[in-house]
Design an enzyme around this catalytic site. Structure first.
Site, PDB file in Angstrom:
ATOM      1  CG  ASN A   1      41.798  44.042  39.046  1.00  0.00           C
ATOM      2  OD1 ASN A   1      42.767  44.105  39.795  1.00  0.00           O
ATOM      3  ND2 ASN A   1      41.852  43.436  37.870  1.00  0.00           N
TER       4      ASN A   1
ATOM      5  CB  CYS B   1      46.936  41.017  38.739  1.00  0.00           C
ATOM      6  SG  CYS B   1      46.285  42.476  37.936  1.00  0.00           S
TER       7      CYS B   1
ATOM      8  CG  HIS C   1      44.079  39.305  40.798  1.00  0.00           C
ATOM      9  ND1 HIS C   1      44.054  40.517  41.449  1.00  0.00           N
ATOM     10  CD2 HIS C   1      43.857  39.578  39.481  1.00  0.00           C
ATOM     11  CE1 HIS C   1      43.836  41.470  40.562  1.00  0.00           C
ATOM     12  NE2 HIS C   1      43.692  40.926  39.365  1.00  0.00           N
TER      13      HIS C   1
END
Ligand code: UT7
Length: 348
Positions: free
Chosen positions: A304, A111, A274
Site C-alpha cells: 500500500n 490514500c 487504491h
C-alpha cells in the site's frame, strides 16, 4: 471545456523487502501476509526521498505527455510523508523540474489524496483558471511505519506516480466558461472526521519552543533520538475498522458517481482502486457485481503506497498499452481521515 490525462509516469525505489524479510522483524509469515493482504513484497527508499521520487515520476509523466516543464501551470503533490515541511514538496518539485510558471501546493488526504488532487485540478482546468496541471502522489511510508507492529508493517511501501492533466482549450481563448454539464464527469467525495481514530499518525513536531513543553516520549528518552518517538508517532491502525469501512463505502461511492453522471457499470473499462488489500478489491468487485478483470492490482509488488498507489497503477496500465482512447475509468480512493471518493475519467 473539459480536461484529459495526457501523460503518466512513476518512480519505484529499487530496494525491496519481501514477506520473509518482514518475518525476520515481527511474528508473521509469507503465507499469512499473502493470504490476508495479497502483498508479496514492497519497495523501500534508500537514497530517495518523497520529493526526489515525486520529481522523477513527474519528469516521466511530462515526457510521456510531450509537455515541457515551462508549460505547467499547476503542480499538486499529494503526500502524507514529505521529507520537507517548508517549502512544500510541490515547490521543491517545481525547482527540480524548472516548471517556473507553475503554482504549487501540497495536499494531505492520505490514500484518497490522488483522487482529490485530480478533482482539484479538474475544477481549476474546467473553469479556465489553469490549462496544464501536474498531479503527483508520492510517499515514503517506510519513515512512518512502526517496524515492530505486525498489524501495519506488513502492508506499506514507498513510491510515486504522476499524471499530466490538460484542458482542451490549450490555445487559450475561453476564460472562466460557464459550467457545461456533460463535458466532464462530476466527482463524489466524502469525509468523516469523527471516525478518524481508525488510522492515525501523530506529528513529529510537537515540541513547543515557547512553552518548553515536549511530548512525554521526549521527556522519557532524551538521550536517544530514535526512542524519542513513541508508538503514536508512527502509523497506528485499527485494521478491521478500516477494512469494514472500505468494503462498505467504496462500492457505495462508486455507485453514487456512476448514478450522478448517468454512466452504467457496463460502460466502465477499469476500476483503478487504491491498492490497500487484495481482499478489499475483491469485496468491492463482488458488491458491484463487476468482474475482477476490471480491477487491476499491483499491490502484490508494492504493498500500500497510499496516495501513490492510484497513479502508479494508472501509469503501469498506460505503459502496458491497456488504456485506449474513449475508455472510461473509475478512480476510487479511501483511507485515513476518514476520507473516500470516486471520479470517472475518459481516457484521451
Ligand atoms: O490505505 C487504507 C488503510 N488501510 C487498509 O485498508 C487496511 C485495512 N485492513 C486490513 O487490510 C486488514 O485488517 C489487516 C491486513 C491489517 C489485518 O487482517 P485481518 O484479516 O483483519 O486480521 P485481524 O486483525 O482480524 O487478525 C486475525 C488474526 C489475529 O489472531 P487471532 O486473534 O485470531 O489469534 C491476529 O493477531 O491474525 C493475527 N495477525 C497476524 N498474524 C500473522 C494480525 N496480524 C498478523 C500478521 N501475521 N501480520
Amino acid at each position: 471545456m473539459t480536461a484529459t490525462i495526457c501523460g503518466t509516469g512513476s518512480y519505484i525505489p529499487s530496494y525491496t523487502m519481501d514477506n520473509n524479510d518482514i518475518a525476520r522483524l515481527v511474528e508473521t509469515s509469507d503465507e499469512w501476509i499473502r493470504e490476508r493482504t495479497g502483498v508479496a513484497r514492497r519497495h523501500i527508499i534508500q537514497d530517495e526521498t518523497t520529493v526526489s521520487m515525486a520529481a522523477e515520476a513527474a519528469r516521466r509523466a511530462l515526457n510521456d505527455a510531450g509537455v515541457s516543464p515551462e508549460e505547467v501551470d499547476l503542480i499538486i503533490v499529494s503526500t502524507i510523508s514529505s521529507n520537507v515541511i517548508l517549502p512544500c514538496a510541490a515547490c521543491e518539485v517545481q525547482k527540480e523540474l524548472g516548471a517556473v510558471h507553475a503554482t504549487c501546493f501540497d495536499l494531505s488526504a492520505a490514500c484518497t489524496g490522488f483522487v482529490l488532487a485530480y478533482n482539484t485540478a479538474l475544477a481549476y482546468l474546467t473553469s479556465g483558471v489553469y490549462r496544464t496541471a501536474l498531479l503527483i502522489g508520492s510517499e515514503s511510508l517506510s519513515n512512518l511505519t512502526n517496524w515492530k507492529d505486525r498489524g501495519t508493517c506488513i502492508l506499506f511501501g514507498d513510491g510515486a506516480g504522476a499524471a499530466v492533466l490538460r484542458s482542451d482549450d490549450v490555445a487559450g481563448t475561453e476564460m472562466f466558461p460557464i459550467y457545461d454539464p456533460g463535458k466532464y464527469f462530476l466527482p463524489v467525495t466524502h469525509s468523516e472526521g469523527a471516525k478518524g481514530g481508525a488510522l492515525t499518525c501523530k506529528s513529529r513536531h510537537d515540541f513547543n519552543g515557547l512553552t518548553g513543553e515536549k511530548h512525554q516520549a521526549c521527556q522519557d528518552h532524551q538521550a536517544d533520538a530514535e526512542s524519542m518517538l513513541d508508538e503514536s508517532h508512527y502509523m497506528q491502525m485499527d485494521g478491521q475498522a478500516v477494512f469494514k469501512f472500505a468494503v462498505k463505502k467504496v462500492p457505495e461511492v462508486i455507485g453514487e458517481v456512476l448514478k450522478l453522471n448517468q454512466v452504467a457499470p457496463e460502460e466502465i473499462d477499469y476500476y483503478i482502486m487504491h491498492q490497500a488489500n487484495k481482499r478489499i478489491v475483491e469485496a468491492v468487485a463482488k458488491r458491484l457485481d463487476e468482474p475482477m478483470e476490471k480491477f487491476p492490482m499491483n499491490l502484490q509488488e508494492y504493498g500500500n503506497t497510499s496516495s501513490a498507489s492510484i497513479p502508479i497503477l494508472l501509469d503501469e496500465l498506460n505503459r502496458e498499452g491497456k488504456l485506449k482512447p474513449g475508455q472510461k475509468l473509475v478512480l476510487a480512493g479511501f483511507g485515513a481521515g476518514l476520507t473516500w471518493g470516486a471520479s470517472i475519467i475518459e481516457w484521451h
